[in-house]
Design a protein around this motif. Structure first.
Motif, PDB file in Angstrom:
ATOM      1  N   GLY A  70       0.802  -1.215   0.000  1.00 29.76           N
ATOM      2  CA  GLY A  70       0.000   0.000   0.000  1.00 29.76           C
ATOM      3  C   GLY A  70       0.835   1.265   0.000  1.00 29.76           C
ATOM      4  N   SER A  71       1.954   1.256   0.751  1.00 29.36           N
ATOM      5  CA  SER A  71       2.814   2.439   0.803  1.00 29.36           C
ATOM      6  C   SER A  71       3.443   2.731  -0.556  1.00 29.36           C
ATOM      7  CB  SER A  71       3.918   2.238   1.855  1.00 29.36           C
ATOM      8  OG  SER A  71       3.368   2.118   3.147  1.00 29.36           O
ATOM      9  N   SER A  72       3.840   1.677  -1.252  1.00 28.41           N
ATOM     10  CA  SER A  72       4.435   1.870  -2.575  1.00 28.41           C
ATOM     11  C   SER A  72       3.406   2.384  -3.567  1.00 28.41           C
ATOM     12  CB  SER A  72       5.048   0.566  -3.072  1.00 28.41           C
ATOM     13  OG  SER A  72       6.073   0.119  -2.205  1.00 28.41           O
ATOM     14  N   LEU A  73       2.199   1.855  -3.472  1.00 26.33           N
ATOM     15  CA  LEU A  73       1.154   2.320  -4.376  1.00 26.33           C
ATOM     16  C   LEU A  73       0.848   3.791  -4.116  1.00 26.33           C
ATOM     17  CD1 LEU A  73      -0.721   1.272  -6.621  1.00 26.33           C
ATOM     18  CD2 LEU A  73      -2.424   0.795  -4.859  1.00 26.33           C
ATOM     19  N   ALA A  74       0.882   4.188  -2.842  1.00 26.36           N
ATOM     20  CA  ALA A  74       0.616   5.576  -2.496  1.00 26.36           C
ATOM     21  C   ALA A  74       1.715   6.507  -2.988  1.00 26.36           C
ATOM     22  CB  ALA A  74       0.463   5.714  -0.984  1.00 26.36           C
ATOM     23  N   ARG A  75       2.922   5.991  -3.139  1.00 28.29           N
ATOM     24  CA  ARG A  75       4.049   6.824  -3.564  1.00 28.29           C
ATOM     25  C   ARG A  75       4.281   6.794  -5.071  1.00 28.29           C
ATOM     26  NH1 ARG A  75       9.188   5.383  -0.044  1.00 28.29           N
ATOM     27  NH2 ARG A  75       9.969   7.195  -1.189  1.00 28.29           N
ATOM     28  N   LEU A  76       3.502   6.023  -5.798  1.00 28.83           N
ATOM     29  CA  LEU A  76       3.652   5.931  -7.249  1.00 28.83           C
ATOM     30  C   LEU A  76       3.492   7.321  -7.873  1.00 28.83           C
ATOM     31  CD1 LEU A  76       2.231   3.244  -9.567  1.00 28.83           C
ATOM     32  CD2 LEU A  76       1.675   5.619 -10.057  1.00 28.83           C
ATOM     33  N   ARG A  77       4.351   7.643  -8.824  1.00 32.31           N
ATOM     34  CA  ARG A  77       4.232   8.938  -9.482  1.00 32.31           C
ATOM     35  C   ARG A  77       4.633   8.837 -10.953  1.00 32.31           C
ATOM     36  NH1 ARG A  77       9.264  11.788  -9.816  1.00 32.31           N
ATOM     37  NH2 ARG A  77      10.911  10.793  -8.574  1.00 32.31           N
ATOM     38  N   LEU A  78       4.242   9.841 -11.717  1.00 35.52           N
ATOM     39  CA  LEU A  78       4.555   9.957 -13.139  1.00 35.52           C
ATOM     40  C   LEU A  78       5.651  10.993 -13.318  1.00 35.52           C
ATOM     41  CD1 LEU A  78       0.825  10.108 -14.062  1.00 35.52           C
ATOM     42  CD2 LEU A  78       2.321   8.396 -15.091  1.00 35.52           C
ATOM     43  N   ALA A  79       6.605  10.731 -14.187  1.00 36.93           N
ATOM     44  CA  ALA A  79       7.690  11.687 -14.399  1.00 36.93           C
ATOM     45  C   ALA A  79       8.354  11.429 -15.747  1.00 36.93           C
ATOM     46  CB  ALA A  79       8.727  11.594 -13.284  1.00 36.93           C
ATOM     47  N   ILE A  80       8.985  12.450 -16.272  1.00 34.26           N
ATOM     48  CA  ILE A  80       9.770  12.348 -17.502  1.00 34.26           C
ATOM     49  C   ILE A  80      11.212  12.012 -17.137  1.00 34.26           C
ATOM     50  CG2 ILE A  80      10.700  13.681 -19.453  1.00 34.26           C
ATOM     51  CD1 ILE A  80       8.078  15.284 -19.415  1.00 34.26           C
ATOM     52  N   SER A  81      11.822  11.103 -17.894  1.00 36.89           N
ATOM     53  CA  SER A  81      13.202  10.699 -17.650  1.00 36.89           C
ATOM     54  C   SER A  81      14.078  11.059 -18.844  1.00 36.89           C
ATOM     55  CB  SER A  81      13.294   9.196 -17.379  1.00 36.89           C
ATOM     56  OG  SER A  81      14.651   8.809 -17.197  1.00 36.89           O
ATOM     57  N   PRO A  82      14.723  12.232 -18.831  1.00 41.01           N
ATOM     58  CA  PRO A  82      15.615  12.583 -19.937  1.00 41.01           C
ATOM     59  C   PRO A  82      16.738  11.559 -20.141  1.00 41.01           C
ATOM     60  CG  PRO A  82      15.148  14.509 -18.589  1.00 41.01           C
ATOM     61  CD  PRO A  82      14.604  13.323 -17.845  1.00 41.01           C
ATOM     62  N   ALA A  83      17.230  10.976 -19.059  1.00 40.92           N
ATOM     63  CA  ALA A  83      18.304   9.992 -19.189  1.00 40.92           C
ATOM     64  C   ALA A  83      17.843   8.790 -20.008  1.00 40.92           C
ATOM     65  CB  ALA A  83      18.781   9.538 -17.808  1.00 40.92           C
ATOM     66  N   TRP A  84      16.598   8.375 -19.791  1.00 40.99           N
ATOM     67  CA  TRP A  84      16.094   7.233 -20.564  1.00 40.99           C
ATOM     68  C   TRP A  84      15.935   7.619 -22.029  1.00 40.99           C
ATOM     69  CZ3 TRP A  84      14.737   2.955 -17.294  1.00 40.99           C
ATOM     70  CH2 TRP A  84      14.542   1.771 -18.007  1.00 40.99           C
ATOM     71  N   GLU A  85      15.500   8.852 -22.299  1.00 44.56           N
ATOM     72  CA  GLU A  85      15.314   9.275 -23.681  1.00 44.56           C
ATOM     73  C   GLU A  85      16.650   9.357 -24.419  1.00 44.56           C
ATOM     74  OE1 GLU A  85      11.639  10.026 -24.848  1.00 44.56           O
ATOM     75  OE2 GLU A  85      12.199   8.465 -23.410  1.00 44.56           O
ATOM     76  N   VAL A  86      17.673   9.921 -23.791  1.00 44.30           N
ATOM     77  CA  VAL A  86      18.948  10.057 -24.492  1.00 44.30           C
ATOM     78  C   VAL A  86      19.608   8.695 -24.683  1.00 44.30           C
ATOM     79  CG1 VAL A  86      20.379  10.494 -22.433  1.00 44.30           C
ATOM     80  CG2 VAL A  86      21.049  11.447 -24.648  1.00 44.30           C
ATOM     81  N   THR A  87      19.447   7.796 -23.709  1.00 46.78           N
ATOM     82  CA  THR A  87      19.991   6.445 -23.882  1.00 46.78           C
ATOM     83  C   THR A  87      19.285   5.722 -25.027  1.00 46.78           C
ATOM     84  OG1 THR A  87      20.502   6.347 -21.517  1.00 46.78           O
ATOM     85  CG2 THR A  87      20.460   4.267 -22.700  1.00 46.78           C
ATOM     86  N   SER A  88      17.983   5.905 -25.139  1.00 47.87           N
ATOM     87  CA  SER A  88      17.227   5.283 -26.224  1.00 47.87           C
ATOM     88  C   SER A  88      17.627   5.863 -27.580  1.00 47.87           C
ATOM     89  CB  SER A  88      15.725   5.483 -25.998  1.00 47.87           C
ATOM     90  OG  SER A  88      15.318   4.893 -24.784  1.00 47.87           O
ATOM     91  N   TRP A  89      17.868   7.176 -27.607  1.00 48.30           N
ATOM     92  CA  TRP A  89      18.266   7.813 -28.871  1.00 48.30           C
ATOM     93  C   TRP A  89      19.659   7.349 -29.292  1.00 48.30           C
ATOM     94  CZ3 TRP A  89      15.443   9.313 -32.478  1.00 48.30           C
ATOM     95  CH2 TRP A  89      15.822  10.272 -33.433  1.00 48.30           C
ATOM     96  N   LEU A  90      20.534   7.129 -28.320  1.00 45.07           N
ATOM     97  CA  LEU A  90      21.853   6.578 -28.635  1.00 45.07           C
ATOM     98  C   LEU A  90      21.722   5.175 -29.209  1.00 45.07           C
ATOM     99  CD1 LEU A  90      25.045   6.931 -26.511  1.00 45.07           C
ATOM    100  CD2 LEU A  90      24.428   4.708 -27.426  1.00 45.07           C
ATOM    101  N   ARG A  91      20.826   4.391 -28.623  1.00 49.07           N
ATOM    102  CA  ARG A  91      20.613   3.036 -29.147  1.00 49.07           C
ATOM    103  C   ARG A  91      20.121   3.091 -30.602  1.00 49.07           C
ATOM    104  NH1 ARG A  91      17.791   1.413 -25.377  1.00 49.07           N
ATOM    105  NH2 ARG A  91      19.288   0.137 -24.252  1.00 49.07           N
ATOM    106  N   ALA A  92      19.234   4.047 -30.893  1.00 50.90           N
ATOM    107  CA  ALA A  92      18.751   4.189 -32.265  1.00 50.90           C
ATOM    108  C   ALA A  92      19.887   4.562 -33.210  1.00 50.90           C
ATOM    109  CB  ALA A  92      17.645   5.239 -32.324  1.00 50.90           C
ATOM    110  N   ALA A  93      20.820   5.375 -32.732  1.00 44.63           N
ATOM    111  CA  ALA A  93      21.954   5.764 -33.564  1.00 44.63           C
ATOM    112  C   ALA A  93      22.854   4.576 -33.867  1.00 44.63           C
ATOM    113  CB  ALA A  93      22.755   6.869 -32.880  1.00 44.63           C
ATOM    114  N   LEU A  94      22.839   3.569 -33.011  1.00 51.89           N
ATOM    115  CA  LEU A  94      23.643   2.368 -33.231  1.00 51.89           C
ATOM    116  C   LEU A  94      23.013   1.420 -34.240  1.00 51.89           C
ATOM    117  CD1 LEU A  94      24.613   1.585 -29.527  1.00 51.89           C
ATOM    118  CD2 LEU A  94      26.158   2.381 -31.322  1.00 51.89           C
TER     119      LEU A  94
END
Length: 346
Positions: free
Chosen positions: A7-31
């Motif tokens: 229950g505590s984890s569900l209460a702390r769930l949140r939405l957010a943007i992750s620039p690190a994930w986006e740039v890592t994904s874009w690097l993978r696309a470049a490969l």
């Protein structure tokens, strides 16, 4: 894969943007020699950046395009609370601060059977890997993604607004069930339809749901470390009853989206050209992108080549066929797992 949330984890769930994930994904696309399945060729600047020694070190660590595997979590720290403009620098600071023993553990898990690349091993042994991959991602960001980031950010912020509204009006369970056809909520556990048979548990932990425009079309999980728990889902791949009609066009372009939406039955290039008033060469180009992305399949009937949406294409458009439940997974205590960490991306 299944992750139990108390229950505590569900209460702390949140939405957010992750620039690190986006740039890592874009690097993978470049490969990839095919580029990104939706956004195409990352461009000459991205390819040139891969020659930078620190960017090349990051490239050794990410899972190769089109494959399933573990990419070290240190490259994708959980996005912290705070202003979005500061999040990427905070993520980079977290990467650079990764303890040397944790770096070694994660890198060893990246190469569980094959030999570790020489430059990766050298950076681990001399204790410079965390700093160098941080510098590599910062360099790749500045040269390859920073200029396009405002548009990517606007798409992701719009997605956050849609999910926040869904959570406010229908509840967190309904929102979770609408993230992606392979993601479900049982009332006590988050399930991901994946080839991995893994069970994790989050206890009084914060789980971040991060929409991605550049990690498309995969759902990716980072759920084995309670302090760095993230689920990344692709924008535009929710269930049909929660999709906005215009969002697919925002993601893949209006013409390509219209063609994909029209392929619920087999059609030829000529038929699509007439129906959408596009030149045959333009239709062929869009079909080629969709085919390489796995969104359509091609068959031959006598003298005609016909195209139709694949299951992946149906999932993106929102016309899921065979609405089966996610796989059953037996719950086990986290300590019973043999692999310490996985990023499941299927």
């Amino acid at each position: 894969m299944v992750t139990h949330l108390d229950g505590s984890s569900l209460a702390r769930l949140r939405l957010a943007i992750s620039p690190a994930w986006e740039v890592t994904s874009w690097l993978r696309a470049a490969l990839s020699r095919f580029g990104h399945p939706v956004h195409g060729d990352p461009g000459p600047a991205a390819r040139a950046a891969l020659r930078h020694p620190d960017v090349a070190l990051v490239a050794e660590l990410v899972t190769p395009p089109g494959r399933v595997g573990y990419t070290p979590d240190l490259l994708t720290p959980k996005p912290p609370l705070g202003p979005l403009d500061a999040i990427f620098e905070q993520q980079l600071a977290a990467m650079a601060a990764t303890p040397a023993n944790e770096v070694a553990t994660q890198v060893n898990e990246r190469f569980p059977t094959g030999p570790m690349p020489t430059r990766v091993r050298a950076a681990v042994e001399d204790g410079t890997l965390a700093r160098r991959v941080t510098d590599g991602l910062r360099h790749f960001w500045r040269t390859s993604l920073a200029e396009q980031w405002p548009a990517v950010r606007a798409t992701l912020e719009a997605e956050l607004a849609v999910r926040a509204t869904a959570m406010a009006t229908a509840g967190v369970g309904s929102m979770l069930n609408g993230l992606h056809p392979k993601v479900g909520w049982t009332g006590r556990s988050l399930t991901i339809d994946s080839s991995y048979r893994i069970t994790t548990a989050l206890t009084d932990a914060e789980l971040v749901l991060a929409p991605s425009a550049l990690a498309w079309p995969q759902v990716s999980t980072q759920l084995c470390d309670e302090g760095n728990a993230v689920l990344v889902y692709p924008v535009g791949a929710g269930r049909a009853d929660q999709r906005r009609a215009g969002r697919l066009g925002d993601l893949v372009g209006a013409s390509r989206a219209a063609i994909l939406a029209d392929l619920d039955v087999p059609r030829s290039t000529g038929q699509l050209s007439e129906r959408h008033r596009l030149a045959p060469a333009t239709v062929s180009y869009h079909l080629g992108v969709l085919l390489r992305s796995g969104l359509v399949v091609r068959t031959r009937e006598r003298h005609s080549v016909l195209y139709r949406r694949s299951d992946h294409g149906d999932g993106l458009v929102g016309c899921r066929q065979g609405q089966g439940a996610t796989r059953d997974v037996v719950l086990r205590p986290p300590a019973a797992r043999t692999g310490a960490r996985y990023r499941a991306a299927r």
